[in-house]
Design a protein around this motif. Structure first.
Motif, PDB file in Angstrom:
ATOM      1  N   UNK A 140      -9.602  -2.795  -3.672  1.00  0.00           N
ATOM      2  CA  UNK A 140      -8.288  -2.125  -3.479  1.00  0.00           C
ATOM      3  C   UNK A 140      -7.849  -1.868  -4.896  1.00  0.00           C
ATOM      4  N   UNK A 141      -7.937  -2.629  -5.895  1.00  0.00           N
ATOM      5  CA  UNK A 141      -7.254  -2.174  -7.476  1.00  0.00           C
ATOM      6  C   UNK A 141      -7.974  -0.910  -7.663  1.00  0.00           C
ATOM      7  N   UNK A 142      -9.484  -0.709  -7.617  1.00  0.00           N
ATOM      8  CA  UNK A 142     -10.318   0.332  -8.077  1.00  0.00           C
ATOM      9  C   UNK A 142      -9.791   1.486  -7.254  1.00  0.00           C
ATOM     10  N   UNK A 143      -9.325   1.390  -5.967  1.00  0.00           N
ATOM     11  CA  UNK A 143      -9.240   2.723  -5.309  1.00  0.00           C
ATOM     12  C   UNK A 143      -7.614   3.252  -5.429  1.00  0.00           C
ATOM     13  N   UNK A 144      -6.857   2.338  -6.019  1.00  0.00           N
ATOM     14  CA  UNK A 144      -5.555   2.486  -6.073  1.00  0.00           C
ATOM     15  C   UNK A 144      -5.225   2.836  -7.490  1.00  0.00           C
ATOM     16  N   UNK A 145      -5.669   2.361  -8.622  1.00  0.00           N
ATOM     17  CA  UNK A 145      -5.367   2.418  -9.940  1.00  0.00           C
ATOM     18  C   UNK A 145      -5.472   3.899 -10.416  1.00  0.00           C
TER      19      UNK A 145
END
Length: 351
Positions: free
Chosen positions: A120-125
């Protein structure tokens, strides 16, 4: 508490092999005798620890020993993944696919819930700057070899490719590595020119130890021939870094001195401390004078320099070149036209 510190010693040996007894004692907050006892305890548990004396001695795990799979807490997993992502974006990472393969390996062993949160961090960063060019990433081999040579004070032989795509070989005393503006640099004494030079690590095609004294052709020296004991320093050419040498300052100054089309001198009406804070050393050199701060820089485009000066929000006087005065006038005219422009009725947003 003892078990916790024994495991902490194991983590230190994994992360930083070669730490000395006093260094380990300081990190574990125990005395050196206790460190030795902890090392014996690890050996009894099947974790082979060796202690070597000398300049490059210290405690380390025996070569070839494989540790069990690492276990990450949520914070540790997030720190590793974010570090890899940041390295890929800024150019701090090495190799073309190392970051992607490392991320894939870590994600495969994470528990499902934690893996989904990391993804989720990778997708929203989001990012506020463009990624560093892929070609700026050096290979791990040359980078690590240069770092080891700089740490131990060993001369190396570089095979280097210039920006003109010209290949050359040279001996270098690497004083230090610097990461600046998305690129890796090595700075040190270039034996060919006799000067301290700066080289981009991504242009280093090969690096190896330089031939020892009296062995210019690279053949084994006396210490390397059969029947002679060979220590870790045998056959190596060593150097000493000059006292007070700052690799970061030298790289920044050398990059600022790269020749461009225009030589610029501008007198800034601001305190020296403010000028140093607002004008990066990689952009210009700053010299305090009785009338203000003299900015000297090299620029490829004068319109960009005019924008930078206007953005300082302080009075300034262009010393040279005359073309910069014309660009400042043109910028002022564009800003004045923008200030005088009146929006049409249809341009106003509805209330």
């Amino acid at each position: 508490m003892t078990v916790t510190r024994v495991l902490a010693l194991l983590e230190l040996l994994q992360a930083a092999p070669g730490l000395t007894g006093p260094e380990l004692a300081a990190r574990l907050e125990v005395d050196e005798r206790t460190v030795r006892r902890y090392a014996v305890r690890l050996s009894e548990l099947g974790v082979p620890v060796e202690a070597a004396r000398g300049r490059y001695g210290g405690y380390r795990l025996l070569p070839g020993y494989r540790l069990p799979p690492l276990m990450f807490t949520d914070d540790e997993a997030a720190a590793v993944v974010l570090g890899l992502l940041a390295g890929r974006r800024t150019g701090l990472s090495v190799g073309e696919t190392a970051t992607e393969s490392a991320l894939a390996k870590i994600q495969r062993v994470l528990p499902r819930a934690l893996r989904e949160r990391v993804e989720a961090v990778q997708a929203t960063l989001g990012h506020t700057r463009d990624p560093a060019p892929a070609e700026a990433r050096p290979k791990a081999g040359p980078l690590l070899t240069l770092a080891e040579a700089a740490r131990r004070g060993h001369t190396v032989r570089l095979a280097y490719r210039s920006w003109r795509q010209e290949s050359s070989e040279r001996d270098l005393d690497p004083y230090g590595l610097v990461f600046h503006s998305g690129r890796w640099y090595v700075t040190g004494l270039d034996h060919a020119s006799g000067q301290v030079r700066t080289f981009r690590v991504d242009r280093v095609e090969r690096v190896e130890p330089a031939a020892g004294p009296g062995e210019p052709d690279g053949r084994p020296g006396p210490a390397e021939r059969p029947g002679r004991a060979r220590g870790p320093e045998a056959g190596r050419r060593s150097f000493e870094v000059p006292d007070g040498f700052d690799p970061v300052a030298h790289v920044v100054a050398s990059l600022a001195a790269v020749p461009y089309r225009h030589e610029v001198e501008v007198l800034l009406e601001m305190p020296p401390a403010e000028a140093r804070e607002r004008v990066p050393a990689s952009v210009a050199t700053l010299t305090p004078t009785p009338r203000g701060v003299l900015l000297r820089a090299r620029a490829e485009r004068l319109d960009g320099m005019a924008l930078m000066l206007a953005g300082l929000g302080r009075p300034f006087t262009v010393v040279t070149p005359d073309g910069l005065r014309e660009e400042v006038r043109a910028l002022a005219g564009r800003l004045a036209r923008c200030a005088d422009a009146v929006p049409a009725p249809g341009d106003r947003p509805p209330v």
